[in-house]
Write an enzyme that holds these catalytic residues in place. Structure first.
Site, mmCIF file in Angstrom:
data_model
loop_
_atom_site.group_PDB
_atom_site.id
_atom_site.type_symbol
_atom_site.label_atom_id
_atom_site.label_comp_id
_atom_site.label_asym_id
_atom_site.label_seq_id
_atom_site.Cartn_x
_atom_site.Cartn_y
_atom_site.Cartn_z
ATOM 1 N N GLU A 1 -2.090 -5.172 -3.592
ATOM 2 C CA GLU A 1 -1.164 -4.299 -2.907
ATOM 3 C C GLU A 1 -0.058 -5.423 -2.537
ATOM 4 O O GLU A 1 1.054 -5.004 -2.241
ATOM 5 C CB GLU A 1 -2.042 -3.645 -1.766
ATOM 6 C CG GLU A 1 -2.746 -2.660 -2.271
ATOM 7 C CD GLU A 1 -3.416 -1.892 -1.250
ATOM 8 O OE1 GLU A 1 -3.950 -0.694 -1.464
ATOM 9 O OE2 GLU A 1 -3.788 -2.500 -0.031
ATOM 10 N N ASP B 1 0.650 -1.331 0.022
ATOM 11 C CA ASP B 1 0.058 0.065 0.014
ATOM 12 C C ASP B 1 0.909 1.066 -0.009
ATOM 13 O O ASP B 1 0.664 2.421 -0.702
ATOM 14 C CB ASP B 1 -0.975 0.044 1.432
ATOM 15 C CG ASP B 1 -1.704 1.322 1.249
ATOM 16 O OD1 ASP B 1 -2.588 1.582 0.456
ATOM 17 O OD2 ASP B 1 -1.517 1.789 2.335
#
Length: 227
Positions: A118, A46
């Protein structure tokens, strides 16, 4: 599914054959299985994704204000966008998860696909550095970059702006129900804005349910306006 098959897929779709195949397997392992899963790599990925996209937008739009850059950024890194990328790459069939969870289609949900996307970026970063992560992100996100500024606002942001523009208090969200197994919960959220009837919606997470509720209330407002 064998590690070799997953490696072949990663080389074709992610642009890298992993030196450390365990990172790839970890990024594709759901929380319904014991042992290491994608959550830690998701946390890292992320942040890596955010840095890559922010730098890319900064370079690509040298004359845009911070506000416009941020709107583009939020659209490009949100969970739904990551899930869309993962779906296009065929990630779902490679996710390792408990049989019941697979039968319930957990590997096809927006939340899981977005999280695994992610996690894969985090794995690429650890295995090949920023260059490997950047190569993948720029390739996968390029088709989305041009249209990122013209997409609609996040439903919660749009509803908040609608309320503020009429001098109303901010929308209030409350969980009114939760069902399903631990690894695949369903949340029901009610959104309330003064002068409007409350609206409920369901999602795989509280955040998703809140967005669905906001979108439903906005749609209701538009319908009443057009009547």
């Amino acid at each position: 599914m064998s590690t070799e098959v997953v490696q072949d897929w990663a080389e074709q779709k992610l642009g890298r054959r992993f030196r450390n195949a365990e990172l790839l397997v970890e990024a594709l392992t759901h929380t319904s299985l014991p042992g290491r899963n994608y959550q830690r790599l998701e946390f890292l990925g992320d942040r890596v994704l955010g840095l890559i996209i922010a730098t890319w937008l900064y370079e690509r739009h040298p004359n845009e204000s911070e506000g416009k850059l941020n709107r583009r950024f939020v659209e490009l890194v949100r969970g739904q966008t990551c899930a869309r990328i993962a779906r296009d790459l065929g990630v779902a069939r490679h996710i390792r998860l408990e049989r019941t969870a697979r039968e319930q289609g957990v590997n096809e949900t927006v939340n899981v696909l977005g999280d695994v996307c992610e996690a894969l970026i985090g794995a690429l970063y650890l295995d090949g550095g920023m260059a490997a992560a950047r190569k993948f992100v720029r390739s996968a996100w390029e088709p989305l970059l041009t249209g990122a500024a013209t997409v609609e606002k996040d439903p919660k942001s749009a509803l908040q702006e609608w309320a503020q523009g009429r001098g109303l208090p901010l929308p209030a969200y409350a969980i009114v129900g939760r069902s399903g197994p631990h690894h695949a919960p369903q949340f029901t959220v009610e959104v309330t804005v003064r002068t409007l009837d409350p609206v409920q919606a369901t999602g795989k997470s509280r955040q998703e349910a809140e967005k669905q509720a906001a979108a439903a209330l906005l749609a209701k407002v538009r319908e009443e306006k057009n009547d």
